[in-house]
Design an enzyme around this catalytic site. Structure first.
Site, mmCIF file in Angstrom:
data_model
loop_
_atom_site.group_PDB
_atom_site.id
_atom_site.type_symbol
_atom_site.label_atom_id
_atom_site.label_comp_id
_atom_site.label_asym_id
_atom_site.label_seq_id
_atom_site.Cartn_x
_atom_site.Cartn_y
_atom_site.Cartn_z
ATOM 1 N N LYS A 121 0.854 -1.190 0.000
ATOM 2 C CA LYS A 121 0.000 0.000 0.000
ATOM 3 C C LYS A 121 0.888 1.238 0.000
ATOM 4 O O LYS A 121 1.465 1.601 1.019
ATOM 5 C CB LYS A 121 -0.910 0.038 1.233
ATOM 6 C CG LYS A 121 -2.039 1.038 1.064
ATOM 7 C CD LYS A 121 -2.530 1.657 2.362
ATOM 8 C CE LYS A 121 -1.676 2.785 2.857
ATOM 9 N NZ LYS A 121 -1.541 3.959 1.967
ATOM 10 N N SER A 169 4.718 7.385 10.451
ATOM 11 C CA SER A 169 4.696 8.070 11.749
ATOM 12 C C SER A 169 4.502 7.085 12.905
ATOM 13 O O SER A 169 3.939 5.996 12.742
ATOM 14 C CB SER A 169 3.571 9.106 11.759
ATOM 15 O OG SER A 169 2.348 8.455 11.513
ATOM 16 N N THR A 170 4.948 7.509 14.057
ATOM 17 C CA THR A 170 4.845 6.696 15.268
ATOM 18 C C THR A 170 3.380 6.392 15.584
ATOM 19 O O THR A 170 3.025 5.267 15.942
ATOM 20 C CB THR A 170 5.518 7.451 16.437
ATOM 21 O OG1 THR A 170 6.889 7.668 16.067
ATOM 22 C CG2 THR A 170 5.474 6.681 17.735
ATOM 23 N N GLU A 197 9.667 1.444 11.175
ATOM 24 C CA GLU A 197 10.604 2.556 11.382
ATOM 25 C C GLU A 197 9.757 3.818 11.390
ATOM 26 O O GLU A 197 9.027 4.085 10.438
ATOM 27 C CB GLU A 197 11.659 2.590 10.273
ATOM 28 C CG GLU A 197 12.522 1.331 10.214
ATOM 29 C CD GLU A 197 13.231 0.996 11.530
ATOM 30 O OE1 GLU A 197 13.503 1.914 12.325
ATOM 31 O OE2 GLU A 197 13.471 -0.193 11.778
ATOM 32 N N CYS A 214 13.038 11.572 7.940
ATOM 33 C CA CYS A 214 12.888 11.120 9.319
ATOM 34 C C CYS A 214 14.144 11.454 10.111
ATOM 35 O O CYS A 214 14.116 11.618 11.313
ATOM 36 C CB CYS A 214 12.632 9.633 9.343
ATOM 37 S SG CYS A 214 13.734 8.774 8.242
HETATM 38 P P1 NAD Z 1 2.229 8.423 7.839
HETATM 39 O O1 NAD Z 1 2.325 7.623 9.080
HETATM 40 O O2 NAD Z 1 1.221 9.491 7.762
HETATM 41 O O3 NAD Z 1 1.946 7.467 6.593
HETATM 42 C C1 NAD Z 1 2.754 6.341 6.335
HETATM 43 C C2 NAD Z 1 1.926 5.328 5.575
HETATM 44 O O4 NAD Z 1 0.908 4.845 6.441
HETATM 45 C C3 NAD Z 1 1.207 5.895 4.358
HETATM 46 O O5 NAD Z 1 1.167 4.918 3.341
HETATM 47 C C4 NAD Z 1 -0.177 6.162 4.899
HETATM 48 O O6 NAD Z 1 -1.163 6.154 3.890
HETATM 49 C C5 NAD Z 1 -0.346 4.993 5.825
HETATM 50 N N1 NAD Z 1 -1.360 5.139 6.853
HETATM 51 C C6 NAD Z 1 -1.855 6.257 7.420
HETATM 52 N N2 NAD Z 1 -2.790 5.926 8.338
HETATM 53 C C7 NAD Z 1 -2.855 4.580 8.353
HETATM 54 C C8 NAD Z 1 -3.601 3.621 9.076
HETATM 55 N N3 NAD Z 1 -4.495 3.998 9.997
HETATM 56 N N4 NAD Z 1 -3.390 2.304 8.819
HETATM 57 C C9 NAD Z 1 -2.501 1.926 7.908
HETATM 58 N N5 NAD Z 1 -1.775 2.776 7.183
HETATM 59 C C10 NAD Z 1 -1.940 4.083 7.414
HETATM 60 O O7 NAD Z 1 3.700 8.973 7.549
HETATM 61 P P2 NAD Z 1 4.203 9.878 6.333
HETATM 62 O O8 NAD Z 1 3.655 11.255 6.502
HETATM 63 O O9 NAD Z 1 4.032 9.186 5.022
HETATM 64 O O10 NAD Z 1 5.768 9.870 6.623
HETATM 65 C C11 NAD Z 1 6.321 10.713 7.570
HETATM 66 C C12 NAD Z 1 6.618 9.981 8.848
HETATM 67 O O11 NAD Z 1 7.408 8.836 8.553
HETATM 68 C C13 NAD Z 1 7.428 10.805 9.811
HETATM 69 O O12 NAD Z 1 6.980 10.589 11.123
HETATM 70 C C14 NAD Z 1 8.841 10.259 9.625
HETATM 71 O O13 NAD Z 1 9.688 10.463 10.721
HETATM 72 C C15 NAD Z 1 8.563 8.820 9.370
HETATM 73 N N6 NAD Z 1 9.644 8.164 8.643
HETATM 74 C C16 NAD Z 1 10.493 7.345 9.349
HETATM 75 C C17 NAD Z 1 11.544 6.733 8.720
HETATM 76 C C18 NAD Z 1 12.473 5.840 9.476
HETATM 77 O O14 NAD Z 1 13.252 5.115 8.855
HETATM 78 N N7 NAD Z 1 12.426 5.835 10.797
HETATM 79 C C19 NAD Z 1 11.753 6.939 7.355
HETATM 80 C C20 NAD Z 1 10.869 7.760 6.667
HETATM 81 C C21 NAD Z 1 9.812 8.371 7.323
#
Ligand code: NAD
Length: 540
Positions: A211, A265-266, A292, A326
């Site tokens: 996804k 995101s966390t 992550e 991130c």
């Molecule tokens: P996000 O959590 O909003 O989305 C990540 C993915 O999860 C997307 O595909 C989104 O559609 C999906 N998603 C959202 N709600 C969901 C749910 N309820 N169930 C299942 N999937 C769901 O994050 P983002 O805005 O795409 O990315 C930014 C975040 O990612 C930041 O917090 C960043 O720190 C983190 N990040 C971490 C790393 C790492 O390696 N630690 C790397 C890249 C990004």
């Protein structure tokens, strides 16, 4: 074929410069023009068939929010169920493939990506995710190719790891894939992570439902086409863009869920973990959960720090890709003796940073990903301006007329526990706390305990004793720790990436550690000449 082929030792994909006059610059500009002048129709792909369900979402460019880039079809529940059935059926064949044949698919994908698809992948990442040519190149081309090639190499090493045998007994480990499917959920901010999360398990014979993030779906769709061209069989990775809640409900409710490979995101990872825990009784096994997540990454300067190197690390670490890595530096701790020089240089250099559409190659900072991100960051800046404990050192303005532009901003607070020092904003905002030079010990405690995250962090010091002290005290404060370097820019094969605490399970993407999560080993003991008398000698 009767042969055990050695996987070629990978090297990191060289980064092209896109300097004026270079061939790659011309090709990329043409690809941006071409991709930018069409609206791509993105299907759901299940068992090799493209589906176009009625429900769609329009994808626009962050730097020009009126510019339509793609229409993406959303997978409904029934199609998702077909995708699970198809993937688990495809696994019967896929897991029996010789490792060399599976490896060949992903190595070919890397070569296609770096060759004929490179410009299009970079153009999609620039247009859809708002990256500059350099940021797109290090992500969509180089890091993704590195993930593919290095993971194949690590998988080969993993398969070679075998137990000892003794005379008459041959012991082996059979590295089986997980029984069931992996749910790969990918973020917007790295095309490379989009490609890595479904492919890393697949290299080891797993099947995945991928996804993608809506705001990265254009580049992700191009990569899916690369995988097909490279010979990935239908059903092994199902491409299922869709509404997060629908996809998650269907996939988490299926007893064949074998793992989740998540980056984002966390908060979302918490939800997924809770969702799995609530359904634990219904699964065939214990799903592997690899996530992550967020960060509040630090740069800590000792009074002995080299100011020029520090300022460069702060600028690149905090503002490249608009702070949407991130690993981006988002809190820094500067000694009072250095602050006047640091502040002056930061302001001077920030005055030279050009913000705008990254299709203009003189731009260093683009727009943030979407309206939601823009509004979140705007609120942070409004609150900061009204807060007596916060001073705007530089930047602080927003402009949403054409694109989602948030100016690179430096904030300073007198309160080291202020939320600007602990909450992840995920944008071009760097928070600063000035500490007294004689409070080195106290500042180490602050850095370590100042935020719930532990993803990346950097210390700048020319005094070895300070480096040693920080190394000890900050051991658990970052999964990727840098000495005299910025806290971003981890390279596959060189700095395996991931963090602990609220930053995730620290399974180190792009390393052998991650691959161990996608195998369920079977131990085989084979005895040449088994005993034929049940009595042991001691029985007399
Ligand atoms: P996000 O959590 O909003 O989305 C990540 C993915 O999860 C997307 O595909 C989104 O559609 C999906 N998603 C959202 N709600 C969901 C749910 N309820 N169930 C299942 N999937 C769901 O994050 P983002 O805005 O795409 O990315 C930014 C975040 O990612 C930041 O917090 C960043 O720190 C983190 N990040 C971490 C790393 C790492 O390696 N630690 C790397 C890249 C990004």
């Amino acid at each position: 074929m009767s042969a055990i082929g050695n996987i070629p030792i990978p090297i990191n994909e060289p980064i092209l410069s896109y300097a004026p006059g270079s061939a790659e610059r011309t090709v990329l500009q043409a690809a941006i023009k071409e991709l930018g002048s069409t609206v791509t129709n993105i299907p759901v792909v299940v068992n090799g068939q493209e589906h176009h369900p009625d429900q769609t979402i329009t994808v626009t460019s962050p730097q020009r929010h009126q510019h339509k880039l793609a229409t993406v079809h959303q997978a409904p529940a029934a199609l998702l169920q077909d995708a699970i059935d198809g993937a688990t059926a495809a696994q019967q064949d896929w897991e029996q493939w010789a490792f060399a044949d599976r490896a060949a698919v992903f190595m070919k994908a890397a070569d296609l990506l770096c060759g004929p698809w490179r410009a299009r992948m970079n153009a999609a990442t620039l247009l859809g995710q708002g990256k500059t040519p350099h940021q797109a190149e290090i992500d969509a081309a180089c890091e993704l190719a590195d993930f593919l090639r290095f993971n194949v190499h690590y998988a080969e090493r993993l398969l070679h790891e075998q137990p000892i045998s003794v005379p008459g007994v041959w012991n082996r480990l059979d590295y089986r894939p997980l029984e069931g499917f992996v749910y790969a959920i990918t973020p917007f901010n790295f095309t490379a992570i989009g490609g890595n999360l479904p492919t890393a398990p697949a290299i080891l014979g797993n099947v995945a439902l991928w996804k993608p993030s809506t705001t990265a779906v254009l580049s992700n769709w191009l990569f899916y086409q690369i995988l097909r061209e490279a010979g990935l069989p239908p059903g092994v990775i199902q491409f299922v863009p869709g509404q997060s809640s629908t996809v998650t409900d269907v996939l988490l409710s299926d007893p064949r869920l074998a793992g989740i490979h998540f980056t984002g995101s966390t908060a979302v990872f918490h939800q997924l973990w809770t969702g799995v825990a609530q359904r634990l009784d219904q699964y065939r096994g214990y799903p592997r959960l690899v996530g992550e997540t967020g960060g509040k990454d630090f740069i800590l300067a000792h009074p002995s720090a080299d100011v020029d190197a520090l300022v460069t690390a702060l600028l690149r670490g905090a503002f490249e890709y608009q702070g949407q890595k991130c690993s981006a530096a988002s809190r820094c701790y500067i000694p009072r003796s250095l602050w006047p020089r640091v502040e002056e240089q930061m302001r001077a250099e920030m005055g030279r940073i050009k913000m705008g559409d990254p299709a203009d190659f003189s731009v260093f900072v683009g727009a943030v990903i979407d309206k939601r991100a823009y509004q979140r960051l705007e609120q942070v800046l409004v609150a900061a301006k009204a807060d007596p404990r916060v001073r705007i050192v530089a930047g602080g303005k927003c402009d949403a007329r054409e694109g989602w532009f948030v100016e690179p901003t430096v904030l300073e607070t007198t309160d080291p526990r202020h939320q600007i020092m602990s909450v992840e904003f995920f944008g071009p905002i760097l928070s600063t706390y000035i500490y007294e030079d004689n409070q080195w010990d106290e500042v180490l405690t602050l850095v370590d305990s100042g935020s719930p995250y532990a993803l990346t962090g950097a210390i700048f010091s020319q005094d070895r004793r300070a480096v040693i002290a920080a190394d000890k005290r900050l051991r658990h404060a970052a999964g990727n720790y840098y000495v005299n370097d910025k806290c971003t820019g981890a390279v596959v094969g060189q700095q395996p990436f991931g963090g602990g605490r609220a930053s995730g399970t620290n399974d180190k993407a792009g390393s052998i550690l991650n691959l161990y999560r996608w195998v369920s080993a079977r131990t085989i003991k084979e005895t040449a000449n088994p005993p034929k008398d049940w009595r042991y000698p001691y029985l007399g």
